[in-house]
Design an enzyme around this catalytic site. Sequence first.
Site, mmCIF file in Angstrom:
data_model
loop_
_atom_site.group_PDB
_atom_site.id
_atom_site.type_symbol
_atom_site.label_atom_id
_atom_site.label_comp_id
_atom_site.label_asym_id
_atom_site.label_seq_id
_atom_site.Cartn_x
_atom_site.Cartn_y
_atom_site.Cartn_z
ATOM 1 C CD GLU A 50 -1.902 -2.432 1.448
ATOM 2 O OE1 GLU A 50 -0.575 -2.672 1.971
ATOM 3 O OE2 GLU A 50 -2.681 -3.167 1.533
ATOM 4 C CG PHE A 112 -10.037 -9.292 11.612
ATOM 5 C CD1 PHE A 112 -8.654 -9.620 12.129
ATOM 6 C CD2 PHE A 112 -10.095 -9.474 10.290
ATOM 7 C CE1 PHE A 112 -7.723 -10.004 11.062
ATOM 8 C CE2 PHE A 112 -9.274 -10.037 9.487
ATOM 9 C CZ PHE A 112 -8.184 -10.317 9.849
ATOM 10 C CD GLN A 113 -7.287 -7.114 7.700
ATOM 11 O OE1 GLN A 113 -8.367 -7.023 7.062
ATOM 12 N NE2 GLN A 113 -6.346 -7.729 7.576
ATOM 13 C CE LYS A 162 -18.223 -6.489 4.003
ATOM 14 N NZ LYS A 162 -17.504 -7.731 3.984
ATOM 15 C CG MET A 477 22.904 12.076 2.754
ATOM 16 S SD MET A 477 24.246 13.034 1.892
ATOM 17 C CE MET A 477 23.167 13.869 0.729
HETATM 18 C C1 LIG Z 1 12.579 5.737 5.043
HETATM 19 C C2 LIG Z 1 13.856 6.705 5.367
HETATM 20 N N1 LIG Z 1 14.661 6.055 6.505
HETATM 21 C C3 LIG Z 1 15.499 6.386 6.890
HETATM 22 C C4 LIG Z 1 15.961 7.967 6.065
HETATM 23 C C5 LIG Z 1 17.513 8.463 6.611
HETATM 24 N N2 LIG Z 1 18.388 8.369 5.501
HETATM 25 C C6 LIG Z 1 18.610 9.492 4.513
HETATM 26 S S1 LIG Z 1 19.605 9.268 3.185
HETATM 27 C C7 LIG Z 1 19.821 7.784 3.751
HETATM 28 C C8 LIG Z 1 20.794 6.817 2.997
HETATM 29 C C9 LIG Z 1 20.266 6.399 1.503
HETATM 30 O O1 LIG Z 1 21.206 5.414 1.186
HETATM 31 P P1 LIG Z 1 21.130 5.045 -0.425
HETATM 32 O O2 LIG Z 1 19.649 4.757 -0.718
HETATM 33 O O3 LIG Z 1 21.965 3.794 -0.554
HETATM 34 O O4 LIG Z 1 21.534 6.397 -0.916
HETATM 35 P P2 LIG Z 1 22.752 7.015 -1.474
HETATM 36 O O5 LIG Z 1 22.776 7.957 -0.281
HETATM 37 O O6 LIG Z 1 24.002 5.902 -1.195
HETATM 38 O O7 LIG Z 1 22.663 7.590 -2.660
HETATM 39 C C10 LIG Z 1 19.008 7.462 5.122
HETATM 40 C C11 LIG Z 1 19.131 6.292 5.595
HETATM 41 C C12 LIG Z 1 15.302 8.191 4.987
HETATM 42 N N3 LIG Z 1 15.673 9.305 4.451
HETATM 43 N N4 LIG Z 1 14.083 7.742 4.859
#
Ligand SMILES: Cc1ncc(C[n+]2csc(CCOP(=O)(O)OP(=O)(O)O)c2C)c(N)n1
Lengths: 578, 161
Positions: A50, A112-113, A162, A477
């Site tokens: 979803e 439920f749900q 529902k 990042m």
């Molecule tokens: C749902 C979610 N969880 C955690 C984060 C924190 N976060 C920001 S950038 C990042 C790393 C992203 O890694 P990747 O997808 O491998 O991309 P890269 O930076 O290596 O291009 C994280 C964990 C986020 N933005 N969104």
Amino acid sequence: MKATGSQIIVESLKKEGVKHIFGYPGGVVLNIFDALYDAKDIKLILTRHEQGATHMADGYARSTGKVGVALVTSGPGATNTVTGIATAAMDSIPIVVLTGQVPTMLIGNDAFQEADIVGITRPCCKYNYLVKDINDLAYTIKEAFYIASSGRPGPVVIDLPKDVSAAQGKFHWPDKLNIRSYHPTLEGNRWMIEKAAEKITRSKKPVIIAGGGVILSGASDELRIFAEFTDIPVTTTLMGIGAFPTNHPLSLGMPGMHGTYYANMAIQESDLLIAVGMRFDDRVTGKIDAFAPNAEIIHIDIDPTSIRKNVDVDIPIVGDSTKVLFTLNQILKDTDKPQWEEIRKAWIKHIDEWKKARPLTYRFDENIIKPQYVIEKLYEATEGDAIIATEVGQNQMWAAQFFKFKKPRTFLSSGGLGTMGYGFPAALGAQVAFPDKTVIDIAGDGSIQMNIQELATAVIYDLPVKVAILNNHYLGMVRQWQELFFNERYSHSYLHEVPDFVKLAEAYGAVGLRAEKPSDVEPVIREALRVRKPVFMDFVIDWKEKVYPMVPAGAPIDQMLFEEEPKTKEEKKLKVIK
Amino acid sequence: MRHTISILVENKFGVLSRVAGLFSGRGYNIESISVGETLDPKISVMTIVTKGEEAIVEQITKQLNKLIDVIKVQDLFEVDHVEREMVLIKVAPPTQLKAEALRLAEIFRGRVVDSSQKTYTIEITGDEKKIEAFAELMKPMGVKEFVRSGKIAIAREKIRQ
Ligand SMILES: Cc1ncc(C[n+]2csc(CCOP(=O)(O)OP(=O)(O)O)c2C)c(N)n1
């Protein structure tokens, strides 16, 4: 016309011009799914999660400007949409999310749900409803679409018990809406706009900052007319990318944390900021007290709460960007242009020096793939004629920096919430809307794994989205921050083994391609664009690469970190990472 | 600064939590909140007392205005207005102070709304200063319970010059 609640829902959606719904069934929405069985002019795209459905509806909305629609079951189905709803809310994207609910009699009984989705989503949507009476269905749906798409757009949730969707009633489509408490201001105050025009003609170092509101309002043409007539340089925020062509001589690219040197310097030195449809997010302003210290600010926004929330504003103009810029352009046309012509020349020359001193660049390497190189090659191969979605992290910033966006609604990215896992389903939503366009998701190896299951949706519905995975085996990042600010203590940012993305694509029935050295990049991209199938391109990139320039969180935006040694005296003053 | 904000809202399910949620979600503070129907049963009026700097209160009123169900927001800080709250106070005065409790209630135009062998329950309405003064005087009377209604407020009609 006699109808069941479900038929009323379907008929109402048809009246709203809905052609596609992204959804996932479950017990309490079976009646609605049953009604959709016969609805030939509405196509339901069955997703695999979803969250994927809501992001697809969002990508559909961002790329088309129409309202995106998702339909899910109660409880877990509904809670799975929350990230998608919050993502759309932060970026003001019009979607309508229909959630099933347990029968009215059972609400509140831990049936439920059952989940209180109206309660759960209240703080992260523009509005929500629980429809308890079949007679309210049609009106509620009409109102929901109106609220989602008017004023400052946003997500609207309709919770459908529902028994309401199963009940018998009459279909009556209301021809008018009457919401006495909701009247978005569209026309800006004329007197304020005149004052703004006067300031603009007199300013010596003006800068325009355009945000997502320009795209939402369809104000790109008015913005270009405005900028070109007044010779004012334009910087576009992450959400504003595409609002002004990046390859325009007046373009400054993106401001803020990973903005260009020249955008940030221009803002800091400006005497007048004209902010249009942007909200001074902290990623744009950096240290707020040190932001644009010499500038007066004109702020145009449809949402009065955006104005003076983060920065003080000299001329607030509440209104729709298109309408306000149109009026402003009318007023300016009657002024004496030479007033500012000479002054602007000097300012633009000054900015051009900044542009020359520190262009957006990276160090090319013959042996290892640089992520920026991949983006440049994607741009060349598509000639910029593509819809680009991104995930979140370094991949997102490189995409924003190195792809040149010429048109609005071609850059889909989770700006406000920063949702990893957004890009791939959003790309699929855009591809549903534009089956013949090239749609590319620029991804990190971490992010793509957050909604990778939608590859099945891509294959089954013949959605030939190309995913460019910038594979660095890291949460890049996070790793970058740990390297710069945590003494290289890489706590849980190394992903160890990532799946073999080529095999994974093949397992789903898609195409997998891999590039391990720079000379592979172009052939892989060419092959990916050639096949009419979803493709995973696994680019094995230099895992050490960082996004530059970078303003450390909370620092003033002219304190940027760069990759190289500074060359000129002035730049030496800036803190530099070797 | 303390501001009393009067909000006209659609009398719909969930509206109170939308308004209260706006305050909690954005970290604004609520000192008191009271809600009731107006003469038009489709509309309710909420009175919220909040504290904050000018910029915060400006944001609060703008954010309230933005809620779909909010019809009108008025910050009464900007206009001359009347504020009232009601208090019910149950006291159990020692025998020698029983008469004094009643006398004080009378001075403050309070009413005894319930009494038992040991206790009086006194109702009193007024602005904050009056309520606080009364509460202070009642302290020696053996206060058993003290219930405040939260403030309601209304703008004064301007007198034409
Ligand atoms: C749902 C979610 N969880 C955690 C984060 C924190 N976060 C920001 S950038 C990042 C790393 C992203 O890694 P990747 O997808 O491998 O991309 P890269 O930076 O290596 O291009 C994280 C964990 C986020 N933005 N969104």
